[in-house]
Design a protein around this motif. Structure first.
Motif, PDB file in Angstrom:
ATOM      1  N   GLN A  69       0.843  -1.193   0.000  1.00 11.77           N
ATOM      2  CA  GLN A  69       0.000   0.000   0.000  1.00 11.77           C
ATOM      3  C   GLN A  69       0.882   1.248   0.000  1.00 11.77           C
ATOM      4  OE1 GLN A  69      -3.296   0.045  -0.129  1.00 11.77           O
ATOM      5  NE2 GLN A  69      -3.405   2.266  -0.146  1.00 11.77           N
ATOM      6  N   HIS A  99     -11.392  11.690  -5.440  1.00 18.17           N
ATOM      7  CA  HIS A  99     -12.563  11.052  -6.030  1.00 18.17           C
ATOM      8  C   HIS A  99     -13.010  11.871  -7.239  1.00 18.17           C
ATOM      9  CE1 HIS A  99     -13.456   7.901  -3.073  1.00 18.17           C
ATOM     10  NE2 HIS A  99     -12.901   8.726  -2.199  1.00 18.17           N
ATOM     11  N   GLN A 126      -5.321  -0.732  -7.164  1.00 17.08           N
ATOM     12  CA  GLN A 126      -6.059   0.129  -6.234  1.00 17.08           C
ATOM     13  C   GLN A 126      -6.977   1.083  -7.006  1.00 17.08           C
ATOM     14  OE1 GLN A 126      -3.573   2.218  -3.436  1.00 17.08           O
ATOM     15  NE2 GLN A 126      -5.292   3.280  -2.474  1.00 17.08           N
ATOM     16  N   GLU A 184      -9.914  -1.129  -8.521  1.00 14.16           N
ATOM     17  CA  GLU A 184     -10.865  -1.677  -7.554  1.00 14.16           C
ATOM     18  C   GLU A 184     -11.626  -0.595  -6.793  1.00 14.16           C
ATOM     19  OE1 GLU A 184      -8.453  -4.192  -5.162  1.00 14.16           O
ATOM     20  OE2 GLU A 184      -8.142  -5.694  -6.753  1.00 14.16           O
ATOM     21  N   GLN A 185     -10.955   0.547  -6.481  1.00 14.07           N
ATOM     22  CA  GLN A 185     -11.591   1.580  -5.663  1.00 14.07           C
ATOM     23  C   GLN A 185     -12.124   2.751  -6.480  1.00 14.07           C
ATOM     24  OE1 GLN A 185      -9.114   2.732  -2.345  1.00 14.07           O
ATOM     25  NE2 GLN A 185      -8.363   0.635  -2.039  1.00 14.07           N
ATOM     26  N   ILE A 192     -10.502   5.340  -7.643  1.00 12.89           N
ATOM     27  CA  ILE A 192      -9.913   6.606  -7.194  1.00 12.89           C
ATOM     28  C   ILE A 192      -8.699   6.939  -8.050  1.00 12.89           C
ATOM     29  CG2 ILE A 192     -10.708   6.396  -4.813  1.00 12.89           C
ATOM     30  CD1 ILE A 192      -7.930   5.268  -4.124  1.00 12.89           C
ATOM     31  N   THR A 250     -13.864   5.381 -16.240  1.00 13.91           N
ATOM     32  CA  THR A 250     -15.151   4.934 -15.708  1.00 13.91           C
ATOM     33  C   THR A 250     -16.246   5.075 -16.746  1.00 13.91           C
ATOM     34  OG1 THR A 250     -14.443   5.658 -13.509  1.00 13.91           O
ATOM     35  CG2 THR A 250     -16.792   5.193 -13.816  1.00 13.91           C
TER      36      THR A 250
END
Length: 654
Positions: A114, A122, A221, A224-225, A227, A260
């Motif tokens: 991490q 966001h 990351q 999946e998130q 961001i 996205t």
């Protein structure tokens, strides 16, 4: 290089204007090379001039002026992606030189933990995706105005490119114009497994395809998130300084933003820089996140289009293989030669042959190798549709033409316009429809049922029949004039018994085909089974052989297709001299022969009574006598019986 103007708005919207050396004028007059029927465009508005690979736009004293990228110009050299506006019409200037466009580089993931000391944002917080807030900020900073111009330019270009690799390459090149990154990559993930299955890399400096090392932890990351991540100082950014590849490449800063579509992350854009003076910072993160929002749909659509094209090509090849004629015998080579010579023409073709010989496959081969290959192929079985419905099916009907005709319906001939119509079992066509079809062949027009206006069609007609149409003409059941119209070019498909040397090739072809469809493992065919197939007459031709192979694959229990896996009718024939028959099959065959001899003797040669005594249908008894080669034997055994008995064994009864 392929210079061109893509029309973005105005009367010529969605058209493309190729450019070359010399001048082309744009204006309202018809004498212009590009005539735009737009009152806001002057009669002679502007001119685009090409010289030594470069292009310049010059205003010709127009009333509303000529704009390039939103600014009025009198004369300006054009760059790839510039937008020219003339009145209410706008044109996008594009250049394409595939030889100079560097290809995709390789992407290699580096494992890390991490990431600490990073900025996380966001999408809902991105300044460029909030018009009201942006409008308040606009007067305060010129940087935002420059970035807005870049976003508009990117938006115009990404939605004008269909090829996925070209789109990704141009997108990264445009990002390099506004972000000081040295390397970039676009990673797209598979929808089901969420694994990166499409990776495209590009360097700021043109050259060899690069190897861009991407941190798998960062990319996962973001995926999946959903961001965006920014590392402004990689050497001092926690675990990132431990990644050897980043240290070896002297990466100073990096960012990764999500792509996205409908609130689903389909991938990410990765950028990094090894410059001490031009580090990536939050302003770049905001801008690239906005770019990702603009380009995500275009990337997803290009990827779907690429998949559809590949799937279409795969299915076309698969269908072509399944619907191809198989065989290398002399008779089949004659068929191939005929099809090769006839396919490029529009002549009507009549294909004759027994049922199951591949008449429709030959028709499809003609269509597939003709100029109409990309047009419809409409197959109609004249024997399968009731006579009362066939007319409406062929020619269509108008609303109210008959009870139940609630609306207009196009017929098969109309649907096939510009393509091919295949009429199978043409000999079964009713006399009244034969007259109508004759008119279609002569005039290429017809009327719908209940209609009064002729409909013109451009079709090629291919007909097929398993009966002898020449004999049908002599018998008066088929029109002579229609027959001669159909038989412009005629070919007869050979029966399988006439090309026995093709049986092994056909059998292996059907093994591969049905193993896939039946979800079983393909199995080799034993020499004895092949001998049984070669020794059989195949009244059902290739279709019967295909059914026999499918049955053997499904019901067979050994690792090889054996004689006992084949239909019983194949085993009733006398084996070939080189074949050693199994004791079981030989004994079973002798038992059948003896039962038939006894029954025929008891009934004094009456097949009908013998069949009733044996409890089988007379047709089945006839087949057994033929397959077991008992006809002569039965005659010899009944020499002393009355003439009535012998007469039952002669002529058609056998």
């Amino acid at each position: 290089m392929r210079p061109r103007l893509v029309v973005l708005s105005g009367p010529l919207k969605d058209s493309t204007i190729p450019l070359s050396e010399g001048e082309i004028t744009i204006g309202r007059e018809a004498s212009n090379a590009v005539a735009v029927t737009d009152p806001s465009v002057s009669r002679r508005h502007c001119v685009v001039r090409g010289q030594e690979g470069k292009f310049q736009v010059r205003d010709l004293g127009s009333r509303n002026g000529t704009q390039v990228n939103g600014g009025m110009v009198q004369e300006q050299w054009l760059k790839h992606g510039d937008e020219i506006a003339t009145g209410d019409s706008s044109f996008l200037f594009l250049l394409e030189d595939e030889n100079l466009v560097p290809g995709s580089g390789r992407v290699e993931f580096e494992e890390s933990q991490q990431i600490a000391e990073t900025t996380i944002i966001h999408p809902k917080d991105v300044l460029y995706l909030q018009p009201d807030r942006l409008l308040r900020e606009l007067p305060a900073t010129s940087q935002i105005a420059r970035n807005l111009n870049a976003l508009l330019k990117i938006s115009r270009i990404v939605h004008s490119i269909r090829d996925l690799d070209d789109l990704q390459g141009q997108l990264l090149d445009l990002i390099f114009e506004v972000v000081p990154a040295g390397r970039g990559a676009i990673l797209l993930a598979d929808r089901e497994s969420q694994q990166f299955n499409s990776m495209f890399a590009r360097m700021r400096q043109a050259g060899q395809a690069p190897l861009v090392k991407v941190s798998r932890t960062v990319a996962r990351q973001v995926l999946e998130q959903g961001i965006a991540i920014l590392g402004t100082d990689v050497p001092s950014c926690g675990d990132l300084r431990e990644v050897e590849s980043l240290a070896a490449s002297q990466v100073r800063s990096l960012l990764c933003v999500p792509l996205t579509v409908f609130q689903r992350v389909i991938g990410c854009i990765y950028l990094d820089s090894n410059s001490l003076d031009n580090r990536l910072h939050e302003e770049h993160l905001q801008l690239v996140t906005a770019i990702a929002g603009i380009s995500a749909f275009a990337l997803e659509n290009a990827r779907r289009l690429q998949w559809l094209e590949q799937e279409n090509e795969r299915l076309t090849v698969e269908i072509s293989q399944e619907r191809s004629l198989v065989g290398e015998s002399a008779r089949m080579k004659e068929i191939y030669q005929f099809l090769k010579r006839v396919a490029p023409t529009d002549s009507t073709v009549l294909i004759e042959g027994e049922s199951g010989t591949g008449k429709e496959l030959a028709a499809r081969a003609l269509h597939r190798n003709s100029p109409r290959a990309n047009k419809p192929f409409v197959a109609i079985n004249c024997a399968a549709i009731p006579e009362t419905l066939l007319e409406s099916d062929l020619f269509g009907h108008e609303r109210g033409a008959f009870t139940g005709a609630a609306g207009l319906k196009k017929g098969r001939l109309e649907v096939a316009d510009s393509g091919v119509v295949f009429l199978d079992e043409i000999g079964e066509l009713a006399p009244v429809l034969q007259v109508k079809l004759l008119r279609v062949l002569q005039e290429r027009e017809f009327e719908r049922v209940g209609g009064s206006h002729p409909i013109k069609v451009d079709i090629r007609l291919i007909a097929a029949s398993n009966c002898n149409l020449d004999q049908a003409v002599r018998d008066g059941t088929f029109r002579k004039d229609l027959y001669y119209r159909l038989a412009v070019l005629k070919v007869t498909m050979p029966a399988l018994r006439e090309r026995r040397e093709d049986i092994p090739m056909l059998a292996r072809h059907f093994v591969q085909k049905h193993a896939k469809h039946c979800k079983v493992k393909p199995r080799p065919i034993s020499r004895e089974a092949l001998s049984c197939m070669a020794n059989y007459d195949w009244p059902g031709n290739v279709r019967e052989l295909e059914n026999a192979i499918e049955r053997a694959l499904v019901l067979g229990s050994s690792d090889m297709i054996l004689p006992e896996d084949l239909p019983e009718s194949l085993l009733e024939r006398t084996p070939a001299p080189e074949m050693t028959e199994a004791k079981y099959h030989a004994a079973l065959k002798e038992l059948k022969k003896q039962l038939i001899r006894d029954a025929v003797e008891q009934t004094q040669g009456s097949y009908a009574e013998a069949a009733r005594l044996l409890g089988v249908h007379p047709n089945y008894l006839h087949r057994l006598i033929r397959n077991l080669e008992l006809k002569d034997t039965l005659k010899d055994g009944l020499r002393e019986i009355s003439p009535r008995g012998l007469s039952g064994l002669s002529g058609g009864n056998a």
